[in-house]
Each structure stands twice: as structure tokens, then as C-alpha cells.
Design a protein around this motif. Structure first.
Motif, mmCIF file in Angstrom:
data_model
loop_
_atom_site.group_PDB
_atom_site.id
_atom_site.type_symbol
_atom_site.label_atom_id
_atom_site.label_comp_id
_atom_site.label_asym_id
_atom_site.label_seq_id
_atom_site.Cartn_x
_atom_site.Cartn_y
_atom_site.Cartn_z
ATOM 1 N N ARG A 15 110.096 15.697 19.650
ATOM 2 C CA ARG A 15 109.856 15.378 21.082
ATOM 3 C C ARG A 15 110.676 15.372 22.066
ATOM 4 N N ALA A 16 110.219 15.864 23.193
ATOM 5 C CA ALA A 16 110.948 16.850 24.555
ATOM 6 C C ALA A 16 111.753 15.481 25.086
ATOM 7 N N ALA A 17 112.379 15.298 25.667
ATOM 8 C CA ALA A 17 113.493 14.816 26.869
ATOM 9 C C ALA A 17 112.487 14.809 27.937
ATOM 10 N N ARG A 18 112.336 12.891 28.297
ATOM 11 C CA ARG A 18 111.157 13.249 29.555
ATOM 12 C C ARG A 18 111.486 11.552 30.303
ATOM 13 N N THR A 19 111.038 11.811 31.599
ATOM 14 C CA THR A 19 111.293 10.584 32.329
ATOM 15 C C THR A 19 109.987 9.218 32.150
ATOM 16 N N GLY A 20 110.504 7.911 31.766
ATOM 17 C CA GLY A 20 109.776 7.025 31.319
ATOM 18 C C GLY A 20 110.100 5.770 32.315
ATOM 19 N N ARG A 21 109.167 4.791 32.634
ATOM 20 C CA ARG A 21 109.719 4.087 33.558
ATOM 21 C C ARG A 21 109.450 2.334 32.926
ATOM 22 N N ASN A 22 109.837 1.920 33.121
ATOM 23 C CA ASN A 22 110.312 0.274 33.023
ATOM 24 C C ASN A 22 109.510 -0.762 32.927
ATOM 25 N N PRO A 23 108.301 -0.895 32.645
ATOM 26 C CA PRO A 23 106.523 -1.408 32.710
ATOM 27 C C PRO A 23 107.538 -3.197 33.814
ATOM 28 N N ALA A 24 108.747 -3.761 33.855
ATOM 29 C CA ALA A 24 109.026 -4.674 33.809
ATOM 30 C C ALA A 24 109.430 -4.816 35.407
ATOM 31 N N THR A 25 110.313 -3.640 35.663
ATOM 32 C CA THR A 25 111.280 -3.768 36.661
ATOM 33 C C THR A 25 109.883 -2.241 37.928
ATOM 34 N N GLY A 26 109.967 -1.761 37.175
ATOM 35 C CA GLY A 26 108.714 -0.433 37.798
ATOM 36 C C GLY A 26 109.946 1.023 37.673
ATOM 37 N N GLU A 27 111.492 0.730 37.495
ATOM 38 C CA GLU A 27 112.494 1.378 37.750
ATOM 39 C C GLU A 27 112.132 2.319 36.768
ATOM 40 N N GLU A 28 112.266 4.190 36.919
ATOM 41 C CA GLU A 28 112.089 4.757 36.272
ATOM 42 C C GLU A 28 113.756 5.510 35.250
ATOM 43 N N LEU A 29 113.982 5.800 34.597
ATOM 44 C CA LEU A 29 115.115 6.260 33.368
ATOM 45 C C LEU A 29 114.175 7.471 32.326
ATOM 46 N N GLN A 30 114.964 8.055 32.266
ATOM 47 C CA GLN A 30 115.465 9.000 31.104
ATOM 48 C C GLN A 30 115.069 8.565 29.836
ATOM 49 N N ILE A 31 114.335 9.701 28.626
ATOM 50 C CA ILE A 31 114.381 8.745 27.684
ATOM 51 C C ILE A 31 114.581 10.567 27.088
ATOM 52 N N ALA A 32 115.363 9.943 25.889
ATOM 53 C CA ALA A 32 116.068 10.936 25.514
ATOM 54 C C ALA A 32 115.346 11.832 24.305
ATOM 55 N N ALA A 33 115.628 13.084 24.172
ATOM 56 C CA ALA A 33 114.528 14.220 23.281
ATOM 57 C C ALA A 33 115.181 13.658 21.738
ATOM 58 N N ALA A 34 114.474 13.402 21.115
ATOM 59 C CA ALA A 34 114.559 13.465 19.507
ATOM 60 C C ALA A 34 113.476 13.627 18.838
ATOM 61 N N LYS A 35 113.989 13.334 17.141
ATOM 62 C CA LYS A 35 113.288 14.470 15.923
ATOM 63 C C LYS A 35 111.740 13.212 15.259
ATOM 64 N N THR A 36 111.579 13.604 15.204
ATOM 65 C CA THR A 36 110.049 12.723 14.880
ATOM 66 C C THR A 36 109.900 12.996 13.626
ATOM 67 N N VAL A 37 109.094 12.697 12.749
ATOM 68 C CA VAL A 37 108.355 13.091 11.204
ATOM 69 C C VAL A 37 107.104 13.073 11.712
ATOM 70 N N LYS A 38 106.170 14.173 11.278
ATOM 71 C CA LYS A 38 105.082 14.685 10.996
ATOM 72 C C LYS A 38 104.155 14.775 10.271
ATOM 73 N N PHE A 39 103.362 13.764 9.449
ATOM 74 C CA PHE A 39 102.336 13.376 8.312
ATOM 75 C C PHE A 39 100.941 13.851 8.919
ATOM 76 N N THR A 40 100.697 15.229 8.314
ATOM 77 C CA THR A 40 99.369 15.676 8.559
ATOM 78 C C THR A 40 97.885 15.301 7.223
ATOM 79 N N ALA A 41 97.111 14.918 7.230
ATOM 80 C CA ALA A 41 96.352 14.852 5.873
ATOM 81 C C ALA A 41 95.777 15.748 5.646
ATOM 82 N N GLY A 42 95.762 16.066 3.697
ATOM 83 C CA GLY A 42 94.964 16.854 3.730
ATOM 84 C C GLY A 42 93.731 17.109 3.378
ATOM 85 N N LYS A 43 92.423 17.592 2.971
ATOM 86 C CA LYS A 43 91.413 17.358 2.953
ATOM 87 C C LYS A 43 91.158 16.716 2.338
ATOM 88 N N ALA A 44 91.367 16.473 0.878
ATOM 89 C CA ALA A 44 91.070 15.413 -0.033
ATOM 90 C C ALA A 44 90.824 13.949 0.413
#
Length: 91
Positions: free
Chosen positions: A55-84
Motif C-alpha cells: 500500500r503506497a504512502a498517502r495523506t489521510g485526515r483525522n476525522p476528529a480535528t480535520g487535520e491532515e496527516l501522513q500515512i506511511a507505506a505498508a505491506k499487506t496480505v492479499k487473499f484471492t478466492a479460487g473458483k471452487a
């Protein structure tokens, strides 16, 4: 379903003891985790595949204050369901 319920189901389906079924479930989880951390894809035909994404780094927003903040890049786990697996869920 909790992990203990999964262990109980595996034990009853295979006729194994709950202790040995628990060891099998723990070994499976550890093996999949180790493979995905090493950036390998674990593909179980008919069930799905586990892989690592990013997941790329991005700019987020604190919902309580409306202040912008930087969200760091992160590794994620993906699961893709099979046909069966998809067909069984949608049946």
C-alpha cells in the motif's frame, strides 16, 4: 469459527486427536505466514491464494480535528478466492 473450533472440526473429520490436529493447524498457519513474508505466493487450487501486496504512502485526515496527516507505506496480505471456493459460497 474460532481457531479451536477449526481444530475440533479437523480432528473430527480426520479421526485424529485434537492435539495432533492443533499441531497441523499451527504448522499450516506458520508455513503460510513464512511463505508470504518471504514474498512467495501460496496457492491452494480450488480454495485460493495468499500473497503479499503493498500500500503506497498517502495523506489521510483525522476525522476528529480535520487535520491532515501522513500515512506511511505498508505491506499487506492479499487473499484471492479460487473458483471452487467462490462457487461454494455462492451456491
Amino acid at each position: 469459527m474460532t481457531k479451536q473450533e477449526l481444530i475440533d472440526a479437523v480432528a473430527s473429520a480426520t479421526g485424529a486427536t485434537k492435539t495432533s490436529a492443533g499441531e497441523v493447524v499451527d504448522a499450516f498457519i506458520a508455513t503460510v505466514t513464512k511463505a508470504v513474508v518471504a514474498e512467495d505466493t501460496v496457492q491452494l487450487v480450488g480454495f485460493g491464494s495468499f500473497s503479499q501486496g503493498s500500500r503506497a504512502a498517502r495523506t489521510g485526515r483525522n476525522p476528529a480535528t480535520g487535520e491532515e496527516l501522513q500515512i506511511a507505506a505498508a505491506k499487506t496480505v492479499k487473499f484471492t478466492a479460487g473458483k471452487a471456493f467462490k462457487a461454494a459460497v455462492n451456491a
